[in-house]
Design a protein around this motif. Structure first.
Motif, PDB file in Angstrom:
ATOM      1  N   HIS A  32       0.860  -1.184   0.000  1.00 12.18           N
ATOM      2  CA  HIS A  32       0.000   0.000   0.000  1.00 12.18           C
ATOM      3  C   HIS A  32       0.900   1.239   0.000  1.00 12.18           C
ATOM      4  N   SER A  41       0.689   3.538   2.054  1.00 13.91           N
ATOM      5  CA  SER A  41       0.805   4.063   3.428  1.00 13.91           C
ATOM      6  C   SER A  41       2.257   4.171   3.876  1.00 13.91           C
ATOM      7  N   GLN A  73       3.442   7.635   4.070  1.00 14.79           N
ATOM      8  CA  GLN A  73       3.167   8.367   5.322  1.00 14.79           C
ATOM      9  C   GLN A  73       4.415   8.343   6.199  1.00 14.79           C
ATOM     10  N   ARG A 104       0.106  -6.685  -4.584  1.00 12.85           N
ATOM     11  CA  ARG A 104      -0.357  -7.774  -3.722  1.00 12.85           C
ATOM     12  C   ARG A 104      -0.461  -9.051  -4.528  1.00 12.85           C
ATOM     13  N   GLN A 154      -2.939   3.371  -5.954  1.00 15.29           N
ATOM     14  CA  GLN A 154      -3.560   4.007  -4.796  1.00 15.29           C
ATOM     15  C   GLN A 154      -3.198   5.477  -4.752  1.00 15.29           C
ATOM     16  N   GLU A 167      -2.522   8.006  -1.493  1.00 16.66           N
ATOM     17  CA  GLU A 167      -2.465   8.139  -0.046  1.00 16.66           C
ATOM     18  C   GLU A 167      -2.597   9.608   0.323  1.00 16.66           C
ATOM     19  N   PHE A 196      -7.885  -0.666  10.761  1.00 17.35           N
ATOM     20  CA  PHE A 196      -6.539  -0.672  10.184  1.00 17.35           C
ATOM     21  C   PHE A 196      -5.577  -0.551  11.363  1.00 17.35           C
ATOM     22  N   PHE A 202      -2.932   1.075  11.722  1.00 12.79           N
ATOM     23  CA  PHE A 202      -2.248   2.362  11.862  1.00 12.79           C
ATOM     24  C   PHE A 202      -3.190   3.536  12.042  1.00 12.79           C
ATOM     25  N   GLY A 206     -10.047   3.677   2.300  1.00 13.66           N
ATOM     26  CA  GLY A 206      -9.886   3.418   3.726  1.00 13.66           C
ATOM     27  C   GLY A 206      -9.342   4.680   4.362  1.00 13.66           C
ATOM     28  N   CYS A 207      -9.680   4.905   5.631  1.00 19.93           N
ATOM     29  CA  CYS A 207      -9.198   6.133   6.267  1.00 19.93           C
ATOM     30  C   CYS A 207      -9.276   6.007   7.786  1.00 19.93           C
ATOM     31  N   ALA A 221      -5.457  10.078   7.972  1.00 18.91           N
ATOM     32  CA  ALA A 221      -4.840   9.499   6.775  1.00 18.91           C
ATOM     33  C   ALA A 221      -5.932   8.816   5.972  1.00 18.91           C
ATOM     34  N   PHE A 222      -5.721   8.758   4.677  1.00 22.57           N
ATOM     35  CA  PHE A 222      -6.654   8.004   3.832  1.00 22.57           C
ATOM     36  C   PHE A 222      -5.902   7.383   2.669  1.00 22.57           C
ATOM     37  N   GLY A 223      -6.474   6.302   2.145  1.00 22.79           N
ATOM     38  CA  GLY A 223      -5.888   5.659   0.977  1.00 22.79           C
ATOM     39  C   GLY A 223      -7.018   5.265   0.050  1.00 22.79           C
TER      40      GLY A 223
HETATM   41  N1  PHE Z   1      -3.476   1.345   3.424  1.00 19.74           N
HETATM   42  C1  PHE Z   1      -4.862   0.968   3.516  1.00 19.74           C
HETATM   43  C2  PHE Z   1      -5.143  -0.099   2.450  1.00 19.74           C
HETATM   44  O1  PHE Z   1      -4.380  -0.226   1.531  1.00 19.74           O
HETATM   45  C3  PHE Z   1      -5.779   2.141   3.299  1.00 19.74           C
HETATM   46  C4  PHE Z   1      -5.639   3.193   4.347  1.00 19.74           C
HETATM   47  C5  PHE Z   1      -4.800   4.267   4.166  1.00 19.74           C
HETATM   48  C6  PHE Z   1      -6.396   3.113   5.526  1.00 19.74           C
HETATM   49  C7  PHE Z   1      -4.693   5.250   5.155  1.00 19.74           C
HETATM   50  C8  PHE Z   1      -6.287   4.084   6.477  1.00 19.74           C
HETATM   51  C9  PHE Z   1      -5.452   5.140   6.309  1.00 19.74           C
HETATM   52  O2  PHE Z   1      -6.112  -0.812   2.510  1.00 19.74           O
END
Ligand code: PHE
Length: 334
Positions: free
Chosen positions: A162, A164, A167, A189, A203, A205, A243, A245, A270-271, A300-302
């Protein structure tokens, strides 16, 4: 000699005749060259005068050759377009390229978020386990770390699962707060490939770290973003999730207005609020307390860019995005 040379030039009708003239006069065994070699026998008092004269002749011939060459070129060009209507307009659109739908969507997302104050950041696709998992509070026995799900390299590094990890890279390198970044990029993946899964996907981020960042900021920012992208009538919902994190964590679903009655909720991102355990780990790695868990907050979000493109264009098979079939791609030409 000059008159003779210029007459020869005049007579030359093509490039090879011209080259012959050059060789005859200026070449290694040419007459001008022979005269130059004779300079050593000219008495000293006359050297200056004879030398100047010789230079003048050489220059005149060189210029004559260049001019004739241009004239011959022009005549040839004129002949080449004879019978062709060079004023005929070209055919518009013939063979014009266009941006890939994924690129278009990525750029739209970047443009929108930059307008909201996010700066671009990036990180490597080959990552350390620490940046991809440990620093993101992911325990050693977490299923995502499994060799069945993640591409590991022989040296223990991996293809990031990911974005992330960016970050972590960003917080490691930060000089001050606030941080407000986005990082679009590939993630990998070991999924079974089908209509909704590829082993590489895209993605985007996002990370905002400061003091007093609230869950309201997170919801407001992302709702605004999705309505900018999909239209003002888009419904956005936050579903509690987990998640490692973020805490609390959510998955975001959107429902497009344009799809009318049979509209469905579609998972898109996701966040969550950055888990203080992540700040603590970053401080430890940095050896300072910039991310003081007492005062620092962040979200954070992805989001999945392939997903975004598929929803936006009603694409039902993710494999279309990598097959480069022009019949598919043509539909997205501007
Ligand atoms: N990294 C997570 C994923 O790939 C998404 C995510 C990013 C969730 C940042 C929360 C914060 O599924």
């Amino acid at each position: 000699l000059k008159t003779e040379a210029l007459a020869a030039l005049d007579a030359a009708q093509d490039e090879s005749a011209l080259e012959a003239v050059r060789v005859n006069f200026l070449g290694k065994k040419g007459s001008v060259t022979a005269l130059s070699q004779g300079m050593k026998d000219v008495p000293v008092e006359q050297k200056k005068e004879v030398g100047a004269k010789l230079n003048e002749v050489r220059t005149a011939i060189t210029e004559g050759i260049d001019a004739k060459k241009l004239a011959l070129q022009a005549a040839q060009d004129a002949k080449a377009v004879e019978g062709i209507d060079i004023t005929l307009p070209g055919r518009p659109g013939a063979g014009t390229g266009a941006l890939h739908p994924l690129t278009q969507i990525r750029d739209l997302a970047i443009r929108t978020l930059r307008r909201m104050g996010f700066a671009l950041a990036e990180g490597p696709e080959i990552e350390t386990e620490w940046h991809c998992f440990d620093a993101l509070n992911t325990p050693a026995d977490h299923p995502a770390r499994n060799e069945k799900d993640t591409f590991y390299l022989p040296d223990g590094r991996l293809l990031r699962t990911h974005t992330s990890s960016v970050q972590i890279r960003t917080m490691e390198a930060a000089k001050t707060l606030p941080i407000r970044i986005i990082a679009p990029g590939s993630a990998y993946r070991r999924d079974e490939i089908d209509a909704t899964h590829l082993s590489v996907f895209n993605q985007l981020e996002g990370l905002y770290v400061s003091q007093d960042v609230s869950l309201g900021d997170l919801k407001g920012t992302l709702e605004y973003f999705f309505r900018e992208i999909f239209g003002a009538g888009t419904a956005v919902r936050f579903r509690p999730h987990f998640f490692p994190f973020t805490e609390p964590s959510f998955e975001i679903d959107v429902k497009l207005e344009a799809k009318g009655k049979d509209a469905r909720w579609i998972e898109i991102a996701g966040c969550g609020m950055v888990d203080p355990a992540v700040f603590a780990e970053i401080n430890k790695a940095r050896g300072d307390n910039l991310f003081d868990p007492e005062t620092t907050t962040g979200f954070a979000f992805g989001l999945g860019l392939d997903r975004l493109a598929m929803i936006m264009h009603g694409i039902t098979d993710i494999r279309h995005l990598i097959e480069n079939d022009v019949r598919f791609l043509q539909q997205f030409a501007a």
